[in-house]
Design a protein around this motif. Structure first.
Motif, PDB file in Angstrom:
ATOM      1  N   GLY A   1      54.088 -27.219-105.344  1.00 29.91           N
ATOM      2  CA  GLY A   1      55.272 -27.757-106.019  1.00 29.91           C
ATOM      3  C   GLY A   1      56.386 -26.743-106.143  1.00 29.91           C
ATOM      4  N   TYR A   2      56.040 -25.515-106.552  1.00 30.21           N
ATOM      5  CA  TYR A   2      57.044 -24.454-106.646  1.00 30.21           C
ATOM      6  C   TYR A   2      57.725 -24.239-105.292  1.00 30.21           C
ATOM      7  CZ  TYR A   2      55.018 -22.777-111.116  1.00 30.21           C
ATOM      8  OH  TYR A   2      54.581 -22.644-112.399  1.00 30.21           O
ATOM      9  N   GLY A   3      56.887 -24.111-104.255  1.00 33.18           N
ATOM     10  CA  GLY A   3      57.428 -23.819-102.930  1.00 33.18           C
ATOM     11  C   GLY A   3      58.346 -24.917-102.442  1.00 33.18           C
ATOM     12  N   ALA A   4      57.915 -26.178-102.578  1.00 33.98           N
ATOM     13  CA  ALA A   4      58.738 -27.297-102.121  1.00 33.98           C
ATOM     14  C   ALA A   4      60.047 -27.378-102.905  1.00 33.98           C
ATOM     15  CB  ALA A   4      57.953 -28.602-102.253  1.00 33.98           C
ATOM     16  N   ALA A   5      59.986 -27.153-104.218  1.00 37.28           N
ATOM     17  CA  ALA A   5      61.199 -27.229-105.034  1.00 37.28           C
ATOM     18  C   ALA A   5      62.198 -26.142-104.657  1.00 37.28           C
ATOM     19  CB  ALA A   5      60.829 -27.122-106.516  1.00 37.28           C
ATOM     20  N   ILE A   6      61.731 -24.920-104.503  1.00 31.42           N
ATOM     21  CA  ILE A   6      62.641 -23.819-104.172  1.00 31.42           C
ATOM     22  C   ILE A   6      63.222 -23.998-102.769  1.00 31.42           C
ATOM     23  CG2 ILE A   6      62.797 -21.324-103.771  1.00 31.42           C
ATOM     24  CD1 ILE A   6      60.647 -21.009-105.975  1.00 31.42           C
ATOM     25  N   LEU A   7      62.388 -24.405-101.813  1.00 34.35           N
ATOM     26  CA  LEU A   7      62.891 -24.659-100.460  1.00 34.35           C
ATOM     27  C   LEU A   7      63.931 -25.771-100.475  1.00 34.35           C
ATOM     28  CD1 LEU A   7      59.632 -24.500 -98.302  1.00 34.35           C
ATOM     29  CD2 LEU A   7      61.558 -22.922 -98.191  1.00 34.35           C
TER      30      LEU A   7
ATOM     31  N   ALA B   1      52.636 -27.635 -92.735  1.00 31.96           N
ATOM     32  CA  ALA B   1      53.956 -27.971 -93.264  1.00 31.96           C
ATOM     33  C   ALA B   1      55.044 -27.721 -92.220  1.00 31.96           C
ATOM     34  CB  ALA B   1      54.237 -27.157 -94.533  1.00 31.96           C
ATOM     35  N   TRP B   2      54.902 -26.636 -91.465  1.00 34.03           N
ATOM     36  CA  TRP B   2      55.865 -26.353 -90.403  1.00 34.03           C
ATOM     37  C   TRP B   2      55.736 -27.362 -89.269  1.00 34.03           C
ATOM     38  CZ3 TRP B   2      60.181 -24.336 -88.833  1.00 34.03           C
ATOM     39  CH2 TRP B   2      60.406 -24.134 -87.470  1.00 34.03           C
ATOM     40  N   ARG B   3      54.508 -27.595 -88.817  1.00 31.13           N
ATOM     41  CA  ARG B   3      54.282 -28.494 -87.686  1.00 31.13           C
ATOM     42  C   ARG B   3      54.724 -29.931 -87.988  1.00 31.13           C
ATOM     43  NH1 ARG B   3      50.000 -26.537 -84.339  1.00 31.13           N
ATOM     44  NH2 ARG B   3      50.722 -24.493 -83.617  1.00 31.13           N
ATOM     45  N   SER B   4      54.579 -30.351 -89.227  1.00 29.83           N
ATOM     46  CA  SER B   4      54.909 -31.735 -89.587  1.00 29.83           C
ATOM     47  C   SER B   4      56.396 -31.940 -89.832  1.00 29.83           C
ATOM     48  CB  SER B   4      54.124 -32.144 -90.840  1.00 29.83           C
ATOM     49  OG  SER B   4      54.519 -31.354 -91.945  1.00 29.83           O
ATOM     50  N   GLY B   5      57.164 -30.851 -89.898  1.00 27.75           N
ATOM     51  CA  GLY B   5      58.597 -30.960 -90.145  1.00 27.75           C
ATOM     52  C   GLY B   5      58.974 -31.039 -91.609  1.00 27.75           C
ATOM     53  N   ILE B   6      57.989 -30.933 -92.513  1.00 34.95           N
ATOM     54  CA  ILE B   6      58.276 -31.027 -93.947  1.00 34.95           C
ATOM     55  C   ILE B   6      59.237 -29.932 -94.392  1.00 34.95           C
ATOM     56  CG2 ILE B   6      57.242 -30.664 -96.237  1.00 34.95           C
ATOM     57  CD1 ILE B   6      56.828 -33.445 -95.276  1.00 34.95           C
ATOM     58  N   LEU B   7      59.080 -28.716 -93.838  1.00 34.58           N
ATOM     59  CA  LEU B   7      59.920 -27.599 -94.268  1.00 34.58           C
ATOM     60  C   LEU B   7      61.390 -27.850 -93.978  1.00 34.58           C
ATOM     61  CD1 LEU B   7      57.824 -24.462 -93.219  1.00 34.58           C
ATOM     62  CD2 LEU B   7      57.924 -25.629 -95.420  1.00 34.58           C
ATOM     63  N   GLN B   8      61.688 -28.722 -93.019  1.00 36.39           N
ATOM     64  CA  GLN B   8      63.078 -29.011 -92.672  1.00 36.39           C
ATOM     65  C   GLN B   8      63.560 -30.331 -93.274  1.00 36.39           C
ATOM     66  OE1 GLN B   8      60.555 -28.377 -90.547  1.00 36.39           O
ATOM     67  NE2 GLN B   8      61.163 -26.952 -88.944  1.00 36.39           N
ATOM     68  N   ASN B   9      62.715 -30.999 -94.046  1.00 31.81           N
ATOM     69  CA  ASN B   9      63.032 -32.316 -94.612  1.00 31.81           C
ATOM     70  C   ASN B   9      63.302 -32.165 -96.107  1.00 31.81           C
ATOM     71  OD1 ASN B   9      62.989 -34.928 -95.668  1.00 31.81           O
ATOM     72  ND2 ASN B   9      61.446 -35.638 -94.224  1.00 31.81           N
ATOM     73  N   ILE B  10      64.569 -32.118 -96.478  1.00 33.59           N
ATOM     74  CA  ILE B  10      64.925 -31.848 -97.880  1.00 33.59           C
ATOM     75  C   ILE B  10      64.385 -32.936 -98.797  1.00 33.59           C
ATOM     76  CG2 ILE B  10      66.824 -31.525 -99.501  1.00 33.59           C
ATOM     77  CD1 ILE B  10      68.475 -30.399 -97.211  1.00 33.59           C
ATOM     78  N   ARG B  11      64.565 -34.197 -98.428  1.00 31.56           N
ATOM     79  CA  ARG B  11      64.080 -35.287 -99.280  1.00 31.56           C
ATOM     80  C   ARG B  11      62.559 -35.217 -99.413  1.00 31.56           C
ATOM     81  NH1 ARG B  11      66.095 -41.239 -97.950  1.00 31.56           N
ATOM     82  NH2 ARG B  11      68.036 -40.184 -98.570  1.00 31.56           N
ATOM     83  N   GLY B  12      61.882 -34.942 -98.297  1.00 28.84           N
ATOM     84  CA  GLY B  12      60.426 -34.845 -98.337  1.00 28.84           C
ATOM     85  C   GLY B  12      59.948 -33.713 -99.234  1.00 28.84           C
ATOM     86  N   LEU B  13      60.702 -32.611 -99.259  1.00 29.58           N
ATOM     87  CA  LEU B  13      60.332 -31.481-100.115  1.00 29.58           C
ATOM     88  C   LEU B  13      60.332 -31.875-101.584  1.00 29.58           C
ATOM     89  CD1 LEU B  13      62.303 -28.606 -98.325  1.00 29.58           C
ATOM     90  CD2 LEU B  13      59.818 -28.806 -98.502  1.00 29.58           C
TER      91      LEU B  13
ATOM     92  N   LEU C   1      57.910 -32.704-107.134  1.00 34.85           N
ATOM     93  CA  LEU C   1      57.804 -33.245-108.490  1.00 34.85           C
ATOM     94  C   LEU C   1      56.379 -33.660-108.853  1.00 34.85           C
ATOM     95  CD1 LEU C   1      61.172 -35.228-108.648  1.00 34.85           C
ATOM     96  CD2 LEU C   1      60.643 -32.945-109.533  1.00 34.85           C
ATOM     97  N   PRO C   2      55.707 -34.477-108.043  1.00 34.49           N
ATOM     98  CA  PRO C   2      54.316 -34.823-108.418  1.00 34.49           C
ATOM     99  C   PRO C   2      53.359 -33.645-108.371  1.00 34.49           C
ATOM    100  CG  PRO C   2      54.911 -35.795-106.283  1.00 34.49           C
ATOM    101  CD  PRO C   2      56.157 -35.233-106.861  1.00 34.49           C
ATOM    102  N   SER C   3      53.583 -32.698-107.448  1.00 30.55           N
ATOM    103  CA  SER C   3      52.691 -31.530-107.369  1.00 30.55           C
ATOM    104  C   SER C   3      52.794 -30.681-108.624  1.00 30.55           C
ATOM    105  CB  SER C   3      53.030 -30.687-106.133  1.00 30.55           C
ATOM    106  OG  SER C   3      52.753 -31.393-104.943  1.00 30.55           O
TER     107      SER C   3
END
Length: 396
Positions: A271-277, A229-241, A246-248
């Motif tokens: 899902g929890y992690g992505a939503a809170i981030l 998740a860090w390497r792919s940049g997802i953690l910094q991508n709000i829309r991607g989070l 939601l589906p997770s």
């Protein structure tokens, strides 16, 4: 010619931290605390393997259902994801240092020492030892490309799911061994002195280890997912989070509903992690959840402090409340302790860079004494000291 940063690697400055990750870590610690308190400090962890218990009140039943369905393994999975992401962040930030591998190995070795001390002397529900051992397996994989990280994550998670479907023979202790342990726990933890509790805690470790062995491949897999998740940049991508969240959450809840708990738990944690981030990345979300950031920044200190505090509350060398409180009563104590830690963490970080254990961990990792005071506090103290010295010279 190497840069100063490469020659002298240093810990992440507090100003360089990702606040949303600290927020998530602080909130995840609430879930971990609630499960540890209700299912391990309040009574023996092995009670759950002897069948359902009758609770004193409908409130206890409701709280147990919520914790089991929405929190139990999800909070621990979140911590695993965060640890993997944190290890990858450290790995990448030390990319220009020739000491990267040795520093990260030392970081994990120090964590292992802390974990063994915590496991043996404070509380045998420790997760630090497992995290250190899993970290040693994950560290070499961080040199690999992202596709190999993803493949390894899938392999370890598939192994975990296979073990859930077909548990290896002899992995779990026998029902008779569990029954004897619960009976001894009810007596020794409730009434024993510190040495009695210590001896029994050490005796329980082989039984506890069998539970860790059952989820160890999941821990490694989630470490790798966090790193990915860090390497792919997802953690910094709000829309991607939010696209992930939601589906997770929806699919995870559906899988739990039909009884596919292991996979549902992993998806809910994602899902929890992505939503809170995602929420914590917005300015309004920072104001809403920012209280958890100091707690998350000091998660190591707060985790160990909870073990010390709850050990004193529940074991015989303290208040001896083991086996005497309902779920709601125990959780009320836990929430009070957690709220106190929120306030203490915010106060502490006004004056110091790191929590006490975080500071010690960094000092041992880098092999050099780390500054504890923020630069602004250190500057003020230096200025005050200078003024005092000048006043003493003028008026001896």
């Amino acid at each position: 010619m190497t840069s100063d940063r490469a020659a002298f690697p240093r810990p992440t400055n507090p100003s360089e931290r990702i606040d949303a990750i600290d927020v998530l870590r602080g909130i995840a610690l609430l879930g971990v605390m609630a499960i540890n308190l209700v299912m391990e400090f309040r009574l023996s962890i092995f009670e759950q393997f002897l069948g359902p218990k009758t609770h004193a009140s409908p409130l206890d039943d409701a709280i147990e259902m919520i914790l089991t369905q929405a929190v139990e393994l999800k909070a621990f999975a979140l911590f695993s994801l965060l640890f993997g992401a944190g290890l990858a962040i450290q790995f990448d930030r030390l990319a220009n240092s020739e000491r990267r591998t040795s520093l990260l190995l030392r970081r994990l070795a120090v964590l292992l020492v802390f974990g063994v001390i915590h496991l043996c002397l404070i509380w045998n529900g420790d997760i630090l030892t497992e995290y250190a051992l899993a970290g040693f397996i994950v560290l070499p994989l961080l040199f690999a490309p992202r596709w190999l990280l993803a493949l390894a994550a899938l392999a370890f998670l598939a192994l975990y799911l296979a073990m859930q479907a077909l548990p290896p023979a002899g992995l779990y202790p026998s029902r008779a061994a569990i029954w004897r342990d619960v009976m001894d726990a009810n007596r020794i933890y409730a009434t024993g002195g510190f040495l009695d509790v210590l001896a029994f805690r050490l005796r329980e470790i082989p039984l506890i280890a069998s539970l860790h062995a059952f989820v160890f491949s999941r821990t490694i897999g989630l470490f790798l997912v966090g790193a990915l998740a860090w390497r792919s940049g997802i953690l910094q991508n709000i829309r991607g989070l939010f696209v992930i969240a939601l589906p997770s959450i929806g699919l995870g809840a559906a899988l739990l509903h039909v009884g596919i708990e292991p996979l549902g738990t992993i998806l809910l944690a994602l899902g929890y992690g992505a939503a809170i981030l995602g929420i914590a990345s917005f300015e309004r979300g920072k104001r809403l959840l920012g209280w958890a950031a100091p707690l998350g920044q000091m998660a190591f200190t707060n985790y160990v402090a909870q073990s010390v505090i709850f050990g004193w509350i529940f074991y015989g060398y303290g208040l001896g409340l083991f086996g005497r409180l309902g779920i709601a009563q125990a959780l009320a104590i836990g929430i009070a302790v957690y709220a106190g830690q929120v306030l203490f963490s915010a106060w502490w970080l006004r004056y110091y860079r790191y929590g006490p254990i975080e500071w010690l961990w960094r000092t041992l990792m880098y092999g050099a004494w780390q500054p504890m005071l923020p630069s602004r506090v250190a500057a003020v103290r230096t200025q005050l000291s200078s003024r005092t010295s000048e006043a003493q010279i003028r008026d001896p």
